[in-house]
Design a protein around this motif. Structure first.
Motif, PDB file in Angstrom:
ATOM      1  N   THR A 272       0.761  -1.360   0.388  1.00  0.00           N
ATOM      2  CA  THR A 272      -0.005  -0.381   0.276  1.00  0.00           C
ATOM      3  C   THR A 272       0.960   1.163   0.069  1.00  0.00           C
ATOM      4  O   THR A 272       2.372   1.305  -0.328  1.00  0.00           O
ATOM      5  CB  THR A 272      -0.825  -0.366   1.179  1.00  0.00           C
ATOM      6  OG1 THR A 272       0.272  -0.275   2.665  1.00  0.00           O
ATOM      7  CG2 THR A 272      -1.671  -1.708   1.169  1.00  0.00           C
ATOM      8  N   LYS A 273       0.593   2.390  -0.570  1.00  0.00           N
ATOM      9  CA  LYS A 273       0.942   3.875  -0.410  1.00  0.00           C
ATOM     10  C   LYS A 273       1.183   3.754   1.228  1.00  0.00           C
ATOM     11  O   LYS A 273       2.613   4.512   0.921  1.00  0.00           O
ATOM     12  CB  LYS A 273       0.597   4.572  -0.743  1.00  0.00           C
ATOM     13  CG  LYS A 273       0.799   6.720  -0.982  1.00  0.00           C
ATOM     14  CD  LYS A 273      -0.003   6.592  -1.762  1.00  0.00           C
ATOM     15  CE  LYS A 273       0.513   8.264  -2.061  1.00  0.00           C
ATOM     16  NZ  LYS A 273       0.083   9.470  -2.624  1.00  0.00           N
ATOM     17  N   GLY A 274       0.500   3.854   1.741  1.00  0.00           N
ATOM     18  CA  GLY A 274       0.619   3.827   3.237  1.00  0.00           C
ATOM     19  C   GLY A 274       1.376   3.711   3.962  1.00  0.00           C
ATOM     20  O   GLY A 274       2.315   3.961   4.925  1.00  0.00           O
TER      21      GLY A 274
ATOM     22  N   GLY B  37      11.243  -2.834  -6.710  1.00  0.00           N
ATOM     23  CA  GLY B  37       9.392  -3.645  -6.368  1.00  0.00           C
ATOM     24  C   GLY B  37       9.449  -5.534  -6.215  1.00  0.00           C
ATOM     25  O   GLY B  37       8.355  -5.480  -5.826  1.00  0.00           O
ATOM     26  N   ARG B  38      10.781  -5.915  -6.994  1.00  0.00           N
ATOM     27  CA  ARG B  38      10.496  -7.365  -6.052  1.00  0.00           C
ATOM     28  C   ARG B  38      10.404  -7.780  -4.534  1.00  0.00           C
ATOM     29  O   ARG B  38      10.410  -6.525  -3.352  1.00  0.00           O
ATOM     30  CB  ARG B  38      11.626  -7.788  -6.631  1.00  0.00           C
ATOM     31  CG  ARG B  38      12.152  -7.931  -8.170  1.00  0.00           C
ATOM     32  CD  ARG B  38      13.546  -8.773  -8.469  1.00  0.00           C
ATOM     33  NE  ARG B  38      13.951  -7.806  -8.173  1.00  0.00           N
ATOM     34  CZ  ARG B  38      16.295  -8.124  -7.990  1.00  0.00           C
ATOM     35  NH1 ARG B  38      15.494 -10.173  -7.953  1.00  0.00           N
ATOM     36  NH2 ARG B  38      16.893  -7.887  -7.317  1.00  0.00           N
ATOM     37  N   VAL B  39      10.344  -8.879  -4.645  1.00  0.00           N
ATOM     38  CA  VAL B  39      10.409  -9.299  -2.338  1.00  0.00           C
ATOM     39  C   VAL B  39      11.769 -10.031  -2.499  1.00  0.00           C
ATOM     40  O   VAL B  39      11.976 -10.710  -3.267  1.00  0.00           O
ATOM     41  CB  VAL B  39       9.241  -9.597  -2.403  1.00  0.00           C
ATOM     42  CG1 VAL B  39       7.784  -8.635  -2.534  1.00  0.00           C
ATOM     43  CG2 VAL B  39       8.831 -11.467  -3.060  1.00  0.00           C
TER      44      VAL B  39
ATOM     45  N   ASP C 297      -6.627  -3.346   1.276  1.00  0.00           N
ATOM     46  CA  ASP C 297      -6.416  -3.190   2.653  1.00  0.00           C
ATOM     47  C   ASP C 297      -7.687  -2.274   3.276  1.00  0.00           C
ATOM     48  O   ASP C 297      -8.038  -2.761   4.285  1.00  0.00           O
ATOM     49  CB  ASP C 297      -5.500  -1.874   2.600  1.00  0.00           C
ATOM     50  CG  ASP C 297      -5.973  -1.005   1.820  1.00  0.00           C
ATOM     51  OD1 ASP C 297      -7.035  -1.053   0.908  1.00  0.00           O
ATOM     52  OD2 ASP C 297      -5.176  -0.114   1.538  1.00  0.00           O
ATOM     53  N   ASN C 298      -8.763  -2.288   2.433  1.00  0.00           N
ATOM     54  CA  ASN C 298     -10.162  -1.531   3.632  1.00  0.00           C
ATOM     55  C   ASN C 298     -11.149  -2.635   3.368  1.00  0.00           C
ATOM     56  O   ASN C 298     -12.325  -1.941   3.804  1.00  0.00           O
ATOM     57  CB  ASN C 298     -10.699  -0.448   2.398  1.00  0.00           C
ATOM     58  CG  ASN C 298     -10.943  -0.928   1.483  1.00  0.00           C
ATOM     59  OD1 ASN C 298     -11.102  -1.854   1.140  1.00  0.00           O
ATOM     60  ND2 ASN C 298     -11.361  -0.126  -0.047  1.00  0.00           N
ATOM     61  N   ALA C 299     -10.536  -3.721   3.070  1.00  0.00           N
ATOM     62  CA  ALA C 299     -11.865  -4.863   3.489  1.00  0.00           C
ATOM     63  C   ALA C 299     -11.005  -6.060   4.586  1.00  0.00           C
ATOM     64  O   ALA C 299     -11.245  -6.905   4.598  1.00  0.00           O
ATOM     65  CB  ALA C 299     -12.192  -5.546   3.079  1.00  0.00           C
ATOM     66  N   PHE C 300     -10.150  -5.842   4.684  1.00  0.00           N
ATOM     67  CA  PHE C 300      -9.328  -6.712   5.416  1.00  0.00           C
ATOM     68  C   PHE C 300      -9.539  -7.592   7.008  1.00  0.00           C
ATOM     69  O   PHE C 300      -9.785  -8.713   6.861  1.00  0.00           O
ATOM     70  CB  PHE C 300      -7.853  -5.483   6.592  1.00  0.00           C
ATOM     71  CG  PHE C 300      -7.069  -6.900   7.263  1.00  0.00           C
ATOM     72  CD1 PHE C 300      -5.953  -7.513   6.194  1.00  0.00           C
ATOM     73  CD2 PHE C 300      -7.462  -7.437   8.526  1.00  0.00           C
ATOM     74  CE1 PHE C 300      -5.447  -8.086   6.523  1.00  0.00           C
ATOM     75  CE2 PHE C 300      -5.904  -7.924   8.567  1.00  0.00           C
ATOM     76  CZ  PHE C 300      -4.830  -8.518   8.167  1.00  0.00           C
TER      77      PHE C 300
ATOM     78  N   PRO D 231       3.019   0.009  -4.875  1.00  0.00           N
ATOM     79  CA  PRO D 231       1.333   0.005  -4.370  1.00  0.00           C
ATOM     80  C   PRO D 231      -0.120  -1.096  -5.236  1.00  0.00           C
ATOM     81  O   PRO D 231       0.013  -0.129  -6.178  1.00  0.00           O
ATOM     82  CB  PRO D 231       1.306   1.112  -3.412  1.00  0.00           C
ATOM     83  CG  PRO D 231       1.579   2.637  -4.001  1.00  0.00           C
ATOM     84  CD  PRO D 231       3.068   1.795  -4.983  1.00  0.00           C
ATOM     85  N   ASP D 232      -0.718  -2.124  -4.725  1.00  0.00           N
ATOM     86  CA  ASP D 232      -1.614  -2.219  -5.797  1.00  0.00           C
ATOM     87  C   ASP D 232      -2.975  -2.120  -4.823  1.00  0.00           C
ATOM     88  O   ASP D 232      -4.002  -2.897  -4.740  1.00  0.00           O
ATOM     89  CB  ASP D 232      -1.741  -3.174  -6.227  1.00  0.00           C
ATOM     90  CG  ASP D 232      -1.324  -4.773  -5.214  1.00  0.00           C
ATOM     91  OD1 ASP D 232      -1.017  -4.177  -3.473  1.00  0.00           O
ATOM     92  OD2 ASP D 232      -0.750  -5.699  -5.211  1.00  0.00           O
ATOM     93  N   GLY D 233      -2.708  -1.413  -3.027  1.00  0.00           N
ATOM     94  CA  GLY D 233      -3.719  -1.543  -2.387  1.00  0.00           C
ATOM     95  C   GLY D 233      -3.535  -2.376  -1.720  1.00  0.00           C
ATOM     96  O   GLY D 233      -5.439  -3.023  -0.789  1.00  0.00           O
ATOM     97  N   TYR D 234      -3.414  -4.227  -1.881  1.00  0.00           N
ATOM     98  CA  TYR D 234      -4.069  -5.218  -1.250  1.00  0.00           C
ATOM     99  C   TYR D 234      -2.519  -5.864  -0.307  1.00  0.00           C
ATOM    100  O   TYR D 234      -1.312  -5.396  -0.694  1.00  0.00           O
ATOM    101  CB  TYR D 234      -3.370  -6.442  -2.052  1.00  0.00           C
ATOM    102  CG  TYR D 234      -4.165  -6.935  -3.471  1.00  0.00           C
ATOM    103  CD1 TYR D 234      -5.569  -7.009  -3.341  1.00  0.00           C
ATOM    104  CD2 TYR D 234      -4.424  -6.493  -4.393  1.00  0.00           C
ATOM    105  CE1 TYR D 234      -6.772  -7.187  -3.714  1.00  0.00           C
ATOM    106  CE2 TYR D 234      -5.867  -6.134  -5.169  1.00  0.00           C
ATOM    107  CZ  TYR D 234      -6.734  -6.576  -5.849  1.00  0.00           C
ATOM    108  OH  TYR D 234      -7.809  -7.594  -6.225  1.00  0.00           O
ATOM    109  N   VAL D 235      -3.143  -6.267   0.794  1.00  0.00           N
ATOM    110  CA  VAL D 235      -2.038  -6.801   1.930  1.00  0.00           C
ATOM    111  C   VAL D 235      -2.582  -8.295   1.551  1.00  0.00           C
ATOM    112  O   VAL D 235      -3.275  -8.344   1.758  1.00  0.00           O
ATOM    113  CB  VAL D 235      -3.479  -6.439   3.180  1.00  0.00           C
ATOM    114  CG1 VAL D 235      -2.164  -7.304   4.609  1.00  0.00           C
ATOM    115  CG2 VAL D 235      -3.337  -4.467   3.708  1.00  0.00           C
TER     116      VAL D 235
END
Length: 428
Positions: free
Chosen positions: A261-263, A335-337, A292-295, A269-273
């Protein structure tokens, strides 16, 4: 045999021996030339490295290597003589929710959480426990700053009505039974859910008589509202579906969390956790994701099956195997992990593995450290290595691993300093 045939055979054998000798000479010469070339190259590289170092310049050879070293300052920050003297199960997060190296400053606050914590007093002269000691199943700590300092970390636990120390988090969900307790998994601060801090908690029950006298029977989720402080009276706890057993073995999610996420400061960021799990005796690594907003909405979770994301958690594909029950996956700047874990949970090898995306594919693991504490005592073992990106410096990973003993009750008295995390740094 006719004389003509004998002469022909003799000449053929002579020719064969001649050519074999020539071939052997050529092979040896070729090998010699190859060795000389390699040695010359190594010498040239070494000279280049020495010249670059002497000139204070950039050394492309040393800069391209994985370099691992112990970080005594972090290990010593968790070494104490009285009160909280040790634990395992270490996780942490920066309380600004940014989960990347190099983001701390002198005023930054980090929250740690631990499992199986020891309270007691150590006789520093005899290096043994002095008097009674007590174990709690979990505790937390707050650390202020960007450099390890034992004077800037404070530990917290709860107390019962008689003043006796008790665990910070105890199970209060519908599934929990009397006598159950929590070991804590990974967690993160979720900016999209009003900066709630979520921590996965493994529901544990004891099994007397086993070499490991306990087992996990579920995964809970603890939610700490924004600004919460001990004893976290406003916490919430949820049972989750993230623990199950099928033909592939037992599956447990919550061993690692990667907020993309951006935060959190993710590079792309793609908005997923992304929440990782471990499955079966082969210790397979699995992954799920949720916006992230539906965790807290488990109907919104999706599970990677090797081809795409779907709702069937039983169809999870293994990303790799031989991981540890606690580990980490964190972003690299491109961007890799990079995954960090202890091979097969409790082998002496700490390894890392690069991945193209949070769901892989992952390269083969590379060993970066052999835990020396294992050889301090016949009964000592090490386990559950993981990285702490928010505590790390740019271009490095600060990695912890736990130290324990199979003869715990005896060794906690004789070697009271052993039960605490150790730290290494891996430059990559």
């Amino acid at each position: 045999m006719r004389r003509k045939d004998a002469v022909y055979i003799t000449k053929s054998l002579a020719n064969k021996m001649y050519f074999e000798k020539r071939l052997h000479m050529k092979t040896n010469v070729g090998f010699y030339v190859l060795v000389v070339a390699i040695m010359a190259g190594c010498t040239q590289n070494a000279q280049h490295s020495e010249e670059a170092t002497a000139a204070g310049g950039y050394d492309e050879y040393s800069a391209s290597r994985l370099v691992t070293k112990p970080v005594a300052a972090w290990s010593e920050m968790l070494r104490h003589d009285t009160g909280w003297i040790g634990a395992d199960g270490i996780y942490c997060t920066s309380l600004n929710g940014v989960d990347k190296p190099g983001q701390l400053n002198a005023n930054s606050e980090t929250m740690f959480w631990f499992s199986d914590c020891i309270l007691g007093n150590i006789d520093t002269q005899a290096d043994t426990l002095n008097g009674a000691w007590q174990m709690m199943n979990n505790s937390i700590a707050y650390f202020t700053g960007d450099e390890p300092n034992p004077n800037k970390i404070t530990y917290h636990w709860r107390k019962d009505s008689t003043g006796k120390p008790i665990s910070m988090f105890e199970p209060h969900t519908a599934k929990a039974q009397p006598g159950n307790y929590y070991w804590l998994g990974d967690g993160f601060l979720n900016h999209a859910m009003d900066s709630t801090l979520y921590i996965f908690a493994y529901l544990i029950r004891n099994i007397p008589g086993s070499i490991y006298p306990f087992e996990d029977i579920g995964v809970s989720l603890i939610a700490l509202p924004k600004g919460s402080r001990p004893p976290f009276a406003n916490q919430q706890q949820f049972d989750t579906p993230l623990f199950f057993t099928d033909a592939k073995g037992k599956t447990v999610f919550g061993i690692c969390v990667l907020p993309n996420t951006k935060g959190a400061g993710a590079p792309k960021p793609d908005g997923y956790v992304y929440v990782y799990g471990v499955r079966g005796l082969s210790k397979e690594l699995l992954v799920a994701r949720v916006p992230d907003n539906a965790f807290e909405d488990f109907t919104a979770w999706r599970f990677w099956d090797g081809m795409g994301w779907n709702t069937d958690m039983h169809s999870c594909a293994a990303l790799t195997d031989n991981i540890s029950n606690e580990m980490s996956v964190s972003f690299m700047p491109d961007g890799r992990v990079i995954a960090a874990y202890q091979l097969k949970t409790s082998a002496t090898s700490v390894v890392v593995a690069a991945g193209a995306t949070p769901w892989g594919p992952f390269q083969p693991a590379k060993k970066v450290w052999d835990t020396p504490e294992t050889y301090d005592d016949l009964d000592f073992y090490t386990y559950n290595a993981k990285a702490h990106p928010s505590l790390s410096k740019p271009g490095e990973l600060l990695i912890s691993y736990n130290v324990n003993s199979f003869d715990f009750l005896d060794d906690i008295v004789k070697h009271p300093y052993h039960l605490r995390p150790r730290f290494i740094s891996v430059k990559y």
